[in-house]
Design an enzyme around this catalytic site. Structure first.
Site, short mmCIF file in Angstrom:
data_model
loop_
_atom_site.label_atom_id
_atom_site.label_comp_id
_atom_site.label_asym_id
_atom_site.label_seq_id
_atom_site.Cartn_x
_atom_site.Cartn_y
_atom_site.Cartn_z
N ASN A 68 0.81 -1.22 0.00
CA ASN A 68 0.00 0.00 0.00
C ASN A 68 0.85 1.28 0.00
OD1 ASN A 68 0.87 -0.11 2.62
ND2 ASN A 68 -1.13 -0.48 3.53
N ARG B 115 3.32 7.70 11.31
CA ARG B 115 2.77 7.21 12.57
C ARG B 115 2.47 8.38 13.50
NH1 ARG B 115 1.50 3.49 10.22
NH2 ARG B 115 2.05 1.31 10.44
N GLN C 4 -4.81 3.87 18.41
CA GLN C 4 -5.82 3.66 17.37
C GLN C 4 -6.74 2.52 17.77
OE1 GLN C 4 -3.47 5.37 13.47
NE2 GLN C 4 -4.22 3.32 13.41
N HIS D 284 -6.92 6.88 9.69
CA HIS D 284 -6.00 5.85 9.17
C HIS D 284 -6.60 5.03 8.03
CE1 HIS D 284 -2.24 3.27 10.19
NE2 HIS D 284 -2.34 3.55 8.91
P1 NDP Z 1 10.88 2.61 3.87
O1 NDP Z 1 11.53 1.64 4.77
O2 NDP Z 1 10.80 2.34 2.41
O3 NDP Z 1 11.53 4.03 4.01
C1 NDP Z 1 11.82 4.59 5.23
C2 NDP Z 1 12.94 5.54 5.01
O4 NDP Z 1 13.12 6.23 6.22
C3 NDP Z 1 14.27 4.89 4.65
O5 NDP Z 1 14.80 5.56 3.53
C4 NDP Z 1 15.10 5.14 5.89
O6 NDP Z 1 16.43 5.41 5.60
C5 NDP Z 1 14.51 6.41 6.42
N1 NDP Z 1 14.65 6.69 7.84
C6 NDP Z 1 14.52 5.86 8.87
N2 NDP Z 1 14.62 6.54 10.02
C7 NDP Z 1 14.81 7.83 9.68
C8 NDP Z 1 15.02 9.02 10.42
N3 NDP Z 1 15.04 9.01 11.75
N4 NDP Z 1 15.19 10.17 9.75
C9 NDP Z 1 15.20 10.17 8.39
N5 NDP Z 1 15.02 9.09 7.64
C10 NDP Z 1 14.84 7.94 8.29
O7 NDP Z 1 9.42 2.84 4.48
P2 NDP Z 1 8.07 3.24 3.72
O8 NDP Z 1 8.33 4.42 2.89
O9 NDP Z 1 7.47 2.04 3.12
O10 NDP Z 1 7.15 3.62 4.96
C11 NDP Z 1 7.46 4.69 5.82
C12 NDP Z 1 6.54 4.64 7.02
O11 NDP Z 1 5.23 4.89 6.59
C13 NDP Z 1 6.45 3.24 7.68
O12 NDP Z 1 7.44 3.06 8.64
C14 NDP Z 1 5.09 3.24 8.28
O13 NDP Z 1 5.15 3.68 9.61
C15 NDP Z 1 4.33 4.25 7.47
N6 NDP Z 1 3.25 3.62 6.71
C16 NDP Z 1 1.99 4.09 6.87
C17 NDP Z 1 0.95 3.51 6.22
C18 NDP Z 1 -0.44 4.06 6.38
O14 NDP Z 1 -1.39 3.32 6.11
N7 NDP Z 1 -0.62 5.31 6.75
C19 NDP Z 1 1.14 2.36 5.35
C20 NDP Z 1 2.51 2.02 5.14
C21 NDP Z 1 3.52 2.59 5.85
P3 NDP Z 1 17.51 4.32 5.29
O15 NDP Z 1 17.03 3.55 4.13
O16 NDP Z 1 18.68 5.14 4.94
O17 NDP Z 1 17.64 3.52 6.52
#
Ligand code: NDP
Length: 385
Positions: free
Chosen positions: A147, A285, A314, A333
């Site tokens: 998603n 989140r 939630q 959500h």
């Molecule tokens: P990814 O794992 O693809 O991307 C997360 C990115 O965040 C990575 O590039 C990672 O860097 C980076 N990162 C981690 N910690 C930090 C930080 N403290 N500061 C800056 N960058 C950081 O995740 P997604 O894009 O798939 O999802 C992101 C978030 O979205 C999920 O964790 C989830 O909580 C949320 N989500 C929400 C949904 C909803 O229904 N609303 C559904 C799906 C996800 P690096 O690669 O360099 O480690």
């Protein structure tokens, strides 16, 4: 034979739908970057139908019961006498969704001696105590990428809605009014604004790509820089911290995973570093944000608007301050549970179950915790940096 407990959001008060607005959803076969969409041996549901509520059962009953397993589906997940707590004691698998999360705490894990797999039908397994699961040798898996684009689209919708001030204008139209001066008093174009994404992973990068045609300045912060070609193609400016990005942006969209290191990282001190009248969109989140500091920043005008899709806890209580804070565009959500997304995460849930119950390895892309530690996607996305 296994017992599978599936915690899903309740049916609508009007009942499970019997008709739908559209007859089909596109069949998406692969995602950006080349990962293939879920590929179970079969599905027993119609893509585009509601699968994420209790009656939808993620389309799993025929498959699981046909193979002799037991499936229990419930939305009752709160308190020590909940159906989830009663069923957990002899469950082998728990399935939950971030939209209606069954918080799988250490205490619950201790009450579930047979538990071997917790499966997130969607993405985001922070509702599971990952450390406790690893210590017990429980596998945690989620349907990676299922998603991500759905959430990216929702984030773009929220940015446009906030800056153009769409929701109050729609209310005026619906309520019989024509007060244009009032309707546009907070309405701006997004063209020319500086838009920043914190964390340019699957969702964040998809947001950047979708915002490019709006002729905005695009910024991002992440631990790691994107490839040079991507930075050039999208005209991205990289910042060395979220604070540095926030200082120059008019709109920021948050896509950081929730970990102990990121909990409440967006607080009064962070908001104070932003330009007055900035906007924040958060589909990552709720716990990333300091609840009361956000309300204060909106009341004072430091922030011009906030739209979020995620809360803590939630479901949010009826008196949660984010429901009524000024200039909010909150949704309950829903970003990752469009009917289009449900078809993919239900298929992915089935694929993971087919492999797990058939004694085959689960795709690495879906693994968060396995063999006593972070694994697969989890080793990258969830391990605390
Ligand atoms: P990814 O794992 O693809 O991307 C997360 C990115 O965040 C990575 O590039 C990672 O860097 C980076 N990162 C981690 N910690 C930090 C930080 N403290 N500061 C800056 N960058 C950081 O995740 P997604 O894009 O798939 O999802 C992101 C978030 O979205 C999920 O964790 C989830 O909580 C949320 N989500 C929400 C949904 C909803 O229904 N609303 C559904 C799906 C996800 P690096 O690669 O360099 O480690």
């Amino acid at each position: 034979m296994a017992k599978i407990v599936c915690v899903l959001y309740p049916d609508s008060a009007k009942g499970h739908p019997t008709t739908y607005a559209r007859d089909s959803v596109p069949d998406i076969r692969s995602y950006p970057g080349g990962q293939t969409a879920p590929s179970p041996n079969a599905i027993d549901f119609t893509p585009g139908h509601l699968l994420g509520d209790v009656s939808g059962e993620l389309g799993l009953r025929k498959f699981l019961e046909g193979a002799g397993h037991t499936l229990v589906v419930t939305s009752d997940k709160e308190g020590p006498d909940s159906a989830l707590d009663r069923e957990l004691v002899d469950a082998d698998v728990v399935i939950s969704q971030p939209f209606w999360p069954a918080y799988i705490t250490r205490e619950r894990i201790e009450k579930a001696p047979k538990l071997k797999l917790t499966l997130t039908a969607g993405i985001g397994s922070d509702h599971v105590d990952l450390k406790a699961a690893a210590e017990r040798g429980i596998t945690v898996a989620e349907v990676t990428y299922s998603n991500s684009i759905s959430v990216a689209e929702h984030s773009v919708m929220m940015m446009l809605s906030l800056v153009r001030d769409y929701i109050p204008q729609h209310d005026i139209a619906r309520n019989g009014g024509w007060d244009i001066a009032d309707a546009v008093a907070r309405s701006y174009d997004i063209e020319g604004l500086q838009v920043g994404v914190v964390a340019a992973g699957r969702i964040g990068l998809a947001v950047l790509r979708r915002m490019k045609p709006f002729d905005v300045g695009l910024h991002y912060y992440d631990f790691h820089r994107l490839p040079k070609e991507v930075e050039q193609e999208l005209g991205l400016t990289y910042h060395p911290s979220a604070e540095a990005l926030a200082a120059v942006c008019d709109v920021i969209s948050i896509h950081t995973p929730l970990t102990p290191a990121t909990e409440q990282m967006y607080d009064a001190a962070f908001f104070a570093k932003m330009k007055r009248g900035s906007y924040i969109v958060n589909t990552a989140r709720g716990k990333l944000i300091h609840t009361d500091a956000l309300v204060e920043a909106l009341k004072s005008g430091q922030l011009a608007g906030y739209a979020g899709d995620v809360w803590y806890p939630q479901p949010a209580p009826a008196d949660h301050p984010w429901r009524t804070m000024p200039h909010n565009g909150m949704t309950p959500h829903t970003s990752g549970t469009s009917l289009s997304a449900q078809a993919r995460y239900a298929a992915g849930t089935r694929e993971i179950l087919e492999d797990f119950l058939g004694g085959k390895p689960i795709r690495d892309e879906y693994l968060i915790v396995s063999g006593g530690g972070f694994a697969g996607t989890g080793a990258h996305s969830y391990d605390v940096k």
